[in-house]
Scaffold this motif. Structure first.
Motif, PDB file in Angstrom:
ATOM      1  N   PHE A  29       0.995  -1.400  -0.199  1.00 18.90           N
ATOM      2  CA  PHE A  29      -0.251  -0.060  -0.075  1.00 18.90           C
ATOM      3  C   PHE A  29       0.786   1.324   0.612  1.00 18.90           C
ATOM      4  O   PHE A  29       0.625   2.202  -0.763  1.00 18.90           O
ATOM      5  N   ARG A  30       1.754   1.269   0.941  1.00 17.85           N
ATOM      6  CA  ARG A  30       2.778   2.418   0.936  1.00 17.85           C
ATOM      7  C   ARG A  30       3.218   3.122  -0.264  1.00 17.85           C
ATOM      8  O   ARG A  30       3.265   4.284  -0.392  1.00 17.85           O
ATOM      9  N   SER A  31       3.965   2.300  -1.207  1.00 19.27           N
ATOM     10  CA  SER A  31       4.263   2.531  -2.740  1.00 19.27           C
ATOM     11  C   SER A  31       3.243   3.021  -3.921  1.00 19.27           C
ATOM     12  O   SER A  31       3.770   3.984  -4.592  1.00 19.27           O
ATOM     13  N   GLY A  53       1.919   8.752  -4.179  1.00 17.48           N
ATOM     14  CA  GLY A  53       2.655   7.752  -2.765  1.00 17.48           C
ATOM     15  C   GLY A  53       4.115   8.760  -1.379  1.00 17.48           C
ATOM     16  O   GLY A  53       4.409   8.664  -0.981  1.00 17.48           O
ATOM     17  N   SER A  54       4.762   9.847  -2.791  1.00 20.52           N
ATOM     18  CA  SER A  54       4.719  11.092  -2.493  1.00 20.52           C
ATOM     19  C   SER A  54       3.951  12.590  -1.894  1.00 20.52           C
ATOM     20  O   SER A  54       4.579  13.859  -0.993  1.00 20.52           O
ATOM     21  N   GLY A  55       1.991  12.068  -2.165  1.00 21.33           N
ATOM     22  CA  GLY A  55       1.865  13.083  -1.422  1.00 21.33           C
ATOM     23  C   GLY A  55       1.242  13.748  -2.566  1.00 21.33           C
ATOM     24  O   GLY A  55       0.571  14.618  -1.793  1.00 21.33           O
ATOM     25  N   THR A  56       1.509  14.123  -4.223  1.00 14.10           N
ATOM     26  CA  THR A  56       0.804  14.622  -4.519  1.00 14.10           C
ATOM     27  C   THR A  56      -0.821  14.415  -4.713  1.00 14.10           C
ATOM     28  O   THR A  56      -0.978  13.103  -5.143  1.00 14.10           O
ATOM     29  N   THR A  57      -1.822  15.159  -4.813  1.00 14.77           N
ATOM     30  CA  THR A  57      -3.505  15.644  -4.764  1.00 14.77           C
ATOM     31  C   THR A  57      -3.296  15.581  -6.195  1.00 14.77           C
ATOM     32  O   THR A  57      -3.357  16.414  -6.736  1.00 14.77           O
ATOM     33  N   SER A  70      -5.770  12.684   2.014  1.00 13.88           N
ATOM     34  CA  SER A  70      -4.338  12.093   2.799  1.00 13.88           C
ATOM     35  C   SER A  70      -3.683  11.183   3.062  1.00 13.88           C
ATOM     36  O   SER A  70      -5.101  10.033   3.073  1.00 13.88           O
ATOM     37  N   ARG A  71      -3.010  10.543   3.055  1.00 10.61           N
ATOM     38  CA  ARG A  71      -2.068   9.387   3.539  1.00 10.61           C
ATOM     39  C   ARG A  71      -1.461   9.025   4.768  1.00 10.61           C
ATOM     40  O   ARG A  71      -0.677  10.429   4.882  1.00 10.61           O
ATOM     41  N   ASP A  72      -1.369   8.008   5.107  1.00  8.24           N
ATOM     42  CA  ASP A  72      -0.233   7.914   6.631  1.00  8.24           C
ATOM     43  C   ASP A  72      -0.104   6.755   5.611  1.00  8.24           C
ATOM     44  O   ASP A  72      -0.148   4.782   5.995  1.00  8.24           O
ATOM     45  N   ASN A  73       1.433   6.565   5.944  1.00  4.73           N
ATOM     46  CA  ASN A  73       1.827   5.439   4.870  1.00  4.73           C
ATOM     47  C   ASN A  73       2.419   4.021   6.071  1.00  4.73           C
ATOM     48  O   ASN A  73       2.251   3.217   5.880  1.00  4.73           O
ATOM     49  N   THR A  77      -2.961   3.632   6.340  1.00  2.00           N
ATOM     50  CA  THR A  77      -4.060   4.131   5.809  1.00  2.00           C
ATOM     51  C   THR A  77      -4.338   5.278   4.432  1.00  2.00           C
ATOM     52  O   THR A  77      -3.466   5.872   4.499  1.00  2.00           O
ATOM     53  N   VAL A  78      -5.359   5.943   3.888  1.00  2.00           N
ATOM     54  CA  VAL A  78      -5.992   6.930   3.335  1.00  2.00           C
ATOM     55  C   VAL A  78      -7.104   7.145   3.658  1.00  2.00           C
ATOM     56  O   VAL A  78      -8.722   6.547   3.983  1.00  2.00           O
ATOM     57  N   ASP A  79      -6.961   8.311   3.722  1.00  6.72           N
ATOM     58  CA  ASP A  79      -8.206   9.150   4.286  1.00  6.72           C
ATOM     59  C   ASP A  79      -9.273  10.412   3.765  1.00  6.72           C
ATOM     60  O   ASP A  79      -8.165  10.538   2.492  1.00  6.72           O
ATOM     61  N   LEU A  80     -10.563  10.937   3.530  1.00  2.00           N
ATOM     62  CA  LEU A  80     -10.897  11.658   2.504  1.00  2.00           C
ATOM     63  C   LEU A  80     -11.399  12.637   3.297  1.00  2.00           C
ATOM     64  O   LEU A  80     -12.633  11.975   3.941  1.00  2.00           O
TER      65      LEU A  80
END
Length: 117
Positions: A29-31, A53-57, A70-73, A77-80
């Protein structure tokens, strides 16, 4: 196979907020670029927000300025975060990899969001 579990949906009045969360069972998931999708009643499932993976939305126009992905590797988790909700935001929300770039994983059960007065 990665398992995805979405949570956080509910019934909210127009103008309200909800925060959805998705947990994944595997470290790959993390990558991966990830996304939230929405399936409105009687319609196909469409991507609404994505994060690399680097946080670009990226967001579809109807949710820009109102939704934040957003994500927390570390936690996988990934949140909305959804603010200023509108009735047209109603639907079942799912997370998955960004299907524009990767083969989708098996879908989770989704979480229902209903925006109604």
């Amino acid at each position: 196979q990665v398992q995805l579990v979405e949570s956080g949906g509910g019934l909210v009045q127009p103008g309200g907020s909800l925060r959805l969360s998705c947990a994944a069972s595997a470290s790959i998931f993390r990558s991966r670029p990830l996304a939230w999708y929405r399936q409105a009643p009687g319609k196909q499932r469409d991507l609404v927000a994505s994060i690399t993976g680097s946080g670009t939305t990226d967001y579809v126009d109807p949710v820009k300025g109102r939704f934040t992905i957003s994500r927390d590797n570390a936690k996988r988790t990934v949140d909305l975060q959804m603010n200023s909700l509108k009735p047209e935001d109603t639907g079942v929300y799912y997370c998955n990899v960004d299907g524009r770039w990767l083969t989708l994983w098996d879908w989770g059960q989704g979480t229902q969001v209903t925006v109604s007065s």
